[in-house]
Design a protein around this motif. Sequence first.
Motif, mmCIF file in Angstrom:
data_model
loop_
_atom_site.group_PDB
_atom_site.id
_atom_site.type_symbol
_atom_site.label_atom_id
_atom_site.label_comp_id
_atom_site.label_asym_id
_atom_site.label_seq_id
_atom_site.Cartn_x
_atom_site.Cartn_y
_atom_site.Cartn_z
ATOM 1 N N GLY A 128 0.833 -1.190 0.000
ATOM 2 C CA GLY A 128 0.000 0.000 0.000
ATOM 3 C C GLY A 128 0.868 1.241 0.000
ATOM 4 O O GLY A 128 2.095 1.172 -0.006
ATOM 5 N N LYS A 175 -2.971 3.381 2.832
ATOM 6 C CA LYS A 175 -4.076 2.972 1.976
ATOM 7 C C LYS A 175 -3.740 1.667 1.281
ATOM 8 O O LYS A 175 -2.587 1.366 0.991
ATOM 9 C CB LYS A 175 -4.370 4.062 0.952
ATOM 10 N N GLU A 177 -14.728 3.933 -2.474
ATOM 11 C CA GLU A 177 -14.307 4.178 -1.098
ATOM 12 C C GLU A 177 -14.440 2.921 -0.236
ATOM 13 O O GLU A 177 -13.718 2.749 0.751
ATOM 14 C CB GLU A 177 -15.127 5.313 -0.483
ATOM 15 N N GLU A 237 -11.153 0.775 0.745
ATOM 16 C CA GLU A 237 -10.367 1.129 1.931
ATOM 17 C C GLU A 237 -11.128 0.801 3.210
ATOM 18 O O GLU A 237 -10.554 0.306 4.190
ATOM 19 C CB GLU A 237 -10.010 2.620 1.905
ATOM 20 N N THR A 238 -12.440 1.048 3.200
ATOM 21 C CA THR A 238 -13.249 0.770 4.387
ATOM 22 C C THR A 238 -13.239 -0.714 4.715
ATOM 23 O O THR A 238 -13.100 -1.114 5.885
ATOM 24 C CB THR A 238 -14.696 1.250 4.167
ATOM 25 N N THR A 249 -9.875 -1.777 6.185
ATOM 26 C CA THR A 249 -9.747 -1.227 7.537
ATOM 27 C C THR A 249 -10.552 -2.064 8.521
ATOM 28 O O THR A 249 -10.071 -2.424 9.607
ATOM 29 C CB THR A 249 -10.228 0.235 7.581
#
Length: 447
Positions: A23, A28, A408, A411-412, A415
Amino acid sequence: MIKIVLAVLCVLGVAGAGVALAGDPAGKVFPYPVRVETLDNGLQLILIPMPSEGLVAYWSIVRTGSRDEYEPGHTGFAHFFEHMMFRGTERHPADEYNRLITRMGADANAYTTDDLTAYHLGIAKEDLETVMELEADRFQHLSYDESAFKTEAGAVYGEYRKSKMSPFFSIYEAVRETAFDRHTYGHTTMGFVEDIKAMPTMYDYSRRFFERYYRPDNVVLLIAGDIEPDRVVELARRYYGDWKPGYVPPEIPPEPEQTRERRIDVPYQGRSLPIIWIAYKNDRFRPDDRNWVASDLLASLAFGETSDLHKELVLDKQWVEFIEAEVNVNRDPGLIDIISRVKDPEKVDAVLERIDSTIARFQKELVSEKRLADLKSRLRYRFLMGLDTPDHVAASLARIVAVTGGIEAVETYYTTLEQVTREDVRQAALRLTPQRRTVAVLRGKSE
């Protein structure tokens, strides 16, 4: 959907130039820059410049699939337009469109699923403007008469009959229809057979379907590769700017809570080894929900290629050809599918018992910290390894874009993935209760 049934594009290969497997420095996961623009008419552009030696992936993602076919008697039209969109326009008839695409050496194709229809081309960067003009034209000005409509509708019915020859399609169709009482996920992308047969009489409806869903505020252009984002935005405004918005989301009936187990036997007229398909109800895709992400991890831990069950049933005892599980990424509450093909018809009940006992074990015991950590690392690495070409990048993002409206969620998801605990995985297993599932067994004629 399950890979073996729908043959969804597999993203394989080694990491290409420019892919940082760890990343970027900010932490990210997605390694390329992303620019998002929305035109005045609602058309969204997701632009991903990346090293690609002059190659560009041009994807038009319509956020409409078989899910949106909520009117009784009118299923199959999202898939139908996957075919019809290659019929051309008055300005660029089908023969000319095909000639231009062939002359460019472009690779043009499309597919339809429950939540989207995607049209994709692999092109050289110098052909970007020509392709954009062609695509903007057919998305705004698709032209076909009733005769062409009937011809294509007949071809769709032929495709359905060909698909029906597959035992996997047959059981998939039966599971969907059994698992859902009201929601439109209850029919396959191809639609109910009675609706497909009647489709040639629905020319006027087809025009309304196109006008309803093929609107700029329901489409996302995902363009990756050797591109200059400023120029792409300028071209998009030029060729798509006059496209009139007007998308109205359909009123999809919610599925009531399932309260009892459903079991079906699926007859198959051809020869086939028995196929087991167990479908558990699950929540809609939410990348920020630890419960959903934990269920995704559970599918791999319990039924993946590194699982104890895979080793037992596939490698050691050789009872089954394969066993796999997949958590559906859907806009609305969907399914967790567990599928296996059994080599010995006498072992069907035994395989079902082993699946149940595996789930029961994960409900009682916590997975080891090492196994969980190794899986998290492997999933992240596999995702990054697939981002080696523009087309692989676009293919890996298309469903996420269609379901969530952007990227988006990538990434969510990762995470949230890092936050999932062993107890979260156990709680995900506890949700796999008999009253929330459909169990289907297909047996061939020879049995």
